[in-house]
Design a protein around this motif. Structure first.
Motif, mmCIF file in Angstrom:
data_model
loop_
_atom_site.group_PDB
_atom_site.id
_atom_site.type_symbol
_atom_site.label_atom_id
_atom_site.label_comp_id
_atom_site.label_asym_id
_atom_site.label_seq_id
_atom_site.Cartn_x
_atom_site.Cartn_y
_atom_site.Cartn_z
ATOM 1 N N PRO A 494 0.842 -1.207 0.000
ATOM 2 C CA PRO A 494 0.000 0.000 0.000
ATOM 3 C C PRO A 494 0.875 1.254 0.000
ATOM 4 O O PRO A 494 1.900 1.319 0.689
ATOM 5 C CB PRO A 494 -0.806 -0.131 1.298
ATOM 6 N N TRP A 495 0.446 2.253 -0.768
ATOM 7 C CA TRP A 495 1.301 3.436 -0.956
ATOM 8 C C TRP A 495 0.522 4.722 -0.690
ATOM 9 O O TRP A 495 -0.604 4.895 -1.166
ATOM 10 C CB TRP A 495 1.838 3.450 -2.388
ATOM 11 N N CYS A 496 1.147 5.604 0.082
ATOM 12 C CA CYS A 496 0.608 6.940 0.313
ATOM 13 C C CYS A 496 1.793 7.887 0.445
ATOM 14 O O CYS A 496 2.685 7.655 1.277
ATOM 15 C CB CYS A 496 -0.238 6.981 1.583
ATOM 16 N N PRO A 497 1.845 8.938 -0.373
ATOM 17 C CA PRO A 497 2.999 9.837 -0.325
ATOM 18 C C PRO A 497 2.966 10.743 0.894
ATOM 19 O O PRO A 497 1.917 10.936 1.529
ATOM 20 C CB PRO A 497 2.846 10.657 -1.604
ATOM 21 N N GLY A 498 4.111 11.286 1.223
ATOM 22 C CA GLY A 498 4.179 12.282 2.278
ATOM 23 C C GLY A 498 3.914 13.663 1.702
ATOM 24 O O GLY A 498 3.846 13.855 0.486
ATOM 25 N N SER A 499 3.773 14.637 2.574
ATOM 26 C CA SER A 499 3.558 16.019 2.146
ATOM 27 C C SER A 499 4.074 16.941 3.237
ATOM 28 O O SER A 499 3.644 16.831 4.394
ATOM 29 C CB SER A 499 2.071 16.277 1.878
ATOM 30 N N GLU A 500 4.998 17.822 2.894
ATOM 31 C CA GLU A 500 5.572 18.727 3.883
ATOM 32 C C GLU A 500 4.488 19.644 4.439
ATOM 33 O O GLU A 500 3.726 20.255 3.686
ATOM 34 C CB GLU A 500 6.694 19.559 3.269
ATOM 35 N N ALA A 501 4.443 19.737 5.766
ATOM 36 C CA ALA A 501 3.411 20.539 6.422
ATOM 37 C C ALA A 501 3.455 21.995 5.962
ATOM 38 O O ALA A 501 2.412 22.633 5.775
ATOM 39 C CB ALA A 501 3.583 20.454 7.938
ATOM 40 N N SER A 502 4.657 22.522 5.759
ATOM 41 C CA SER A 502 4.801 23.939 5.408
ATOM 42 C C SER A 502 4.252 24.260 4.027
ATOM 43 O O SER A 502 3.898 25.408 3.740
ATOM 44 C CB SER A 502 6.274 24.348 5.474
ATOM 45 N N SER A 503 4.185 23.253 3.140
ATOM 46 C CA SER A 503 3.724 23.507 1.779
ATOM 47 C C SER A 503 2.367 22.875 1.481
ATOM 48 O O SER A 503 1.885 22.944 0.352
ATOM 49 C CB SER A 503 4.761 22.977 0.776
ATOM 50 N N THR A 504 1.740 22.254 2.491
ATOM 51 C CA THR A 504 0.448 21.601 2.289
ATOM 52 C C THR A 504 -0.693 22.593 2.510
ATOM 53 O O THR A 504 -0.742 23.279 3.537
ATOM 54 C CB THR A 504 0.283 20.407 3.243
#
Length: 750
Positions: A494-504
């Motif tokens: 199963p795959w889910c990408p990360g996302s930087e909090a500062s740019s989300t």
């Protein structure tokens, strides 16, 4: 005391004298006959005289018919009589052969005048221009140190000179001579190369004093070399000017004026590792050789063409000015970016801070030319390591110019690893014609081409491919998605990408804004809906030649691709969905202008015209409101521009691909090894490492109106109009007026 000779003695002396004269004359005639009939070596046939065998450089022509560079053993290019300044002709005749138009190849009377000039220190030969041409074309310097062979060679030159005079006009003879004469150092042969090397001009534009300097180099190119011996060159030039005044080619006043001028050099030595488009020229050479081999293109006698010797003309799509602008933009910004990188790493322990540091340096050492040379010498690993840790003279690259220094070879490996690399390609999206190609930062030191040969992870520049599939399936740029993690299952782990909090960006967000701000979670959600297989298929259809496995993560660009392929792929968005194969080779001609090969690019309809147009609207959002905004607020672009930034994991690769209606430009920046990179996204993102080069390049392109790249032209809509609603206010009204839409959206996760 006077000795009286008897009539018998006088008669005997006369017989002896005439016997010597007649015998000598008969011997010379006999020698001439033997030479003429080839007893001392075959003389060139009439066909040989028509097609002299000389090493003629092949020229690479830009789209505006300017010479980008040459392939050569001897840097020689032919020009016609009309392309040579009369100043050159006059200087040559006045100095080398003032009775050129009156003799038939041999001027015996010239010997006496030559003796005088040699006596006053102006060393000259007794050969006519035609004899010198015969020597240049067919004899060279054979036997120059052997008196017997030299006599035979001189007789051969006489016969060849007479034959040349019979078969060519005086204009043709002097043109052939000026095209073949050796101008000494820097591999410079012929008046065209000499004019370009010493004065950076064409032979037609040479002034009297410039022509005089070059003509003085004809018989003593080393002695009168203006770079190495400027005083001697000045003296020799002024002697030629004097001879021109004596032969009435200059007035006395002109002679005094030109004599008083400085040498005025504009020195531009030609070298395979220097000049414009060095990386492109190297790629082109291999491609031309491959094409000629595969197509079976050969000379009339069946032998293969030699790019370094056969004087081919290779016409390309590269625009001379745009190539210069691209290289200037790279040079200007990369110098600044390298300073940022150096400051960023200043004071850090590299061994502790960089992953696999020791392995990377060891690999760099083992791949170096120095290591291979020491291995060939039979050195042990211990001896090689000792050598790499012993200070030695080094020539290293910097953005301020090459530096000769002393340092440990192992430190030069570290220095090279910490040097940022960059590549750029710019093309016309409608024709596929590549206009600029910058394969690296310095061909002399780093010969690996990053445009076509190099493939790096593409990062977020891959996101538009996923959105394009969604648009083709009826999704709207105005459709809103909740920007939250969404795990994709069914493709292994199963795959889910990360996302930087500062740019989300939290909450509901439109697809256009998601692409503009490069939101990973929304992109993954779209991938979940459209599935990986059609996305991978579209990517391949758009010209990506590297492997693109049908896995969800390709939506974030985990696959590798070249600048060449990615720029070509984005061109399909601009060209109404039609992918046109990126092309740089137009045609190949032989030295006589006969066409040997013409290239025709391939065309593929990669997507529907409306899908492509909607994607240009989506990509414009990146510049208007997203990660490419600095094109607006920092660089002042207000015209229609789209694009996409890309930044890979750990900021190892920075990308920007910019689109305009007439030009698509792809740029990549990174270090040689992915483990060496900026530690912060603020510095390592494509918006900082690649986008500024696009801005500097396009500023110069737009400033040159002759290029025809118009600033205020927008992307053309489909011929049959646009059915997709691009106005989000109108879209929302339509959605609210359609019953059941909310329920459908909830099922889809919108």
């Amino acid at each position: 005391m006077i000795i009286k000779l008897t009539p018998q003695e006088i008669k005997s002396y006369n017989r002896t004298l005439w016997g010597i004269v007649i015998g000598g004359f008969s011997f010379i005639v006999l020698l001439l006959l033997c030479v003429n009939f080839g007893l001392f070596g075959a003389l060139p046939s009439f066909r040989d005289l028509e097609n002299p065998k000389s090493n003629l450089a092949s020229e690479i022509m830009s789209d505006d018919k300017r010479v980008l560079g040459k392939y050569f053993v001897q840097n020689r290019s032919n020009v016609s009589f009309k392309q040579i300044s009369p100043n050159v002709i006059n200087a040559l005749i006045a100095t080398e052969d003032n009775r050129f138009y009156n003799h038939s190849g041999i001027d015996f009377g010239r010997t006496f005048s030559i003796v005088f000039y040699n006596m006053i220190g102006h060393k000259q030969g007794g050969s006519t221009i035609t004899q010198q041409l015969a020597k240049n074309l067919f004899n060279g310097a054979q036997g120059a140190h052997n008196p017997i062979k030299r006599i035979i060679q001189k007789l051969q030159e006489w016969i060849i000179a007479v034959r040349i005079e019979r078969n060519y006009t005086k204009e043709e003879i002097i043109t052939m001579y000026l095209n073949t004469v050796d101008f000494g150092s820097y591999n410079t042969f012929g008046i065209s190369s000499a004019a370009a090397t010493y004065f950076n001009t064409a032979p037609a534009n040479l002034t009297p004093e410039q022509a005089a300097l070059l003509v003085r180099m004809v018989n003593a190119p080393t002695m009168f070399n203006p770079v190495r011996h400027p005083d001697k060159a000045m003296e020799g030039r002024n002697f030629v000017l004097y001879r021109m005044s004596q032969e009435n080619y200059l007035t006395d006043g002109q002679y005094q004026e030109f004599k008083a001028r400085p040498l005025g050099l504009n020195f531009h030595p030609t070298d395979h590792t220097e000049g414009l488009a060095t990386y492109f020229r190297a790629i082109l050479k291999k491609d031309v050789q491959k094409v000629m081999e595969e197509k079976g293109i050969a000379k009339p006698d069946g032998t293969q063409y030699d790019l370094d010797r056969d004087g081919l003309k290779i016409y390309t799509t590269i625009n001379y000015d745009m190539q210069q602008y691209a290289e200037d933009a790279q040079r200007k910004y990369m110098r600044e970016l390298q300073a940022q990188f150096n400051d960023h790493w200043h004071g850090y322990n590299l061994r502790k801070s960089i992953k696999n540091y020791d392995l990377l340096i060891d690999q760099g050492m083992r791949r170096s030319d120095r290591y291979r040379a020491l291995k060939q010498q039979g050195k042990s690993e211990e001896e090689i390591k000792t050598d790499f840790n012993t200070p030695a003279a080094m020539d290293i690259f910097t953005w301020r110019g090459d530096i000769d220094t002393t340092m440990k070879p192992i430190d030069s490996i570290v220095y090279s690893k910490l040097t940022l690399r960059n590549a750029l390609m710019s093309m016309d999206p409608t024709t596929g014609s590549i206009k600029a190609w910058v394969g690296g930062i310095d061909f002399k030191h780093y010969k690996y081409d990053q445009v076509q040969m190099g493939a790096r992870q593409v990062g977020s520049t891959a996101k538009p491919f996923t959105y394009a599939v969604a648009i083709a399936n009826g999704y709207s740029p105005c459709m809103q998605v909740n920007n939250v993690p969404d795990t994709i299952r069914g493709y292994g782990t199963p795959w889910c990408p990360g996302s930087e909090a500062s740019s989300t960006i939290p909450g509901m967000i439109t697809l256009r804004s998601a692409l503009a701000h490069s939101q990973n979670w929304v992109t993954a959600h779209v991938m979940k809906e459209v599935t990986p297989t059609p996305v991978a298929a579209l990517i391949k259809k758009m010209g990506i030649t590297s492997a693109v496995p049908a896995y969800p993560s390709i939506c974030l660009g985990v696959f590798d691709a070249s600048v060449f392929d990615m720029t070509g792929a984005y061109s399909a968005f601009v060209n109404h969905g039609l992918w046109t194969e990126p092309t740089y080779l137009v045609r190949i001609e032989d030295k006589n202008g006969n066409v040997l090969y013409e290239n025709k690019p391939r065309l593929i309809q990669a997507m529907e015209e409306q899908t492509a147009y909607v994607m240009t609207y989506m990509l414009k959002g990146v510049i208007d409101e997203g990660t490419g905004q600095r094109l607006r607020w920092k660089y002042g672009f207000t015209n229609p521009i789209g694009g996409k930034t890309g930044t890979t994991q750990q900021n190892s690769d920075g990308w920007f691909i910019g689109i305009t209606p007439q030009l698509v430009t792809g740029i990549w920046t990174g270090c040689e090894d992915r483990d060496i990179h900026f530690r912060s996204t603020r510095l390592g993102e494509g918006a900082n490492t690649a986008l500024p080069i696009f801005a500097l390049y396009m500023k110069q392109v737009y400033a040159n109106s002759s290029l025809g790249i118009k600033k205020n032209v927008d992307f053309a809509p489909p011929k049959n109009g646009v059915t997709t609603v691009l106005d989000c206010g109108q879209y929302n009204q339509q959605q609210q007026s359609q019953p059941g839409t909310d329920e459908v959206d909830k099922k889809l996760g919108f």
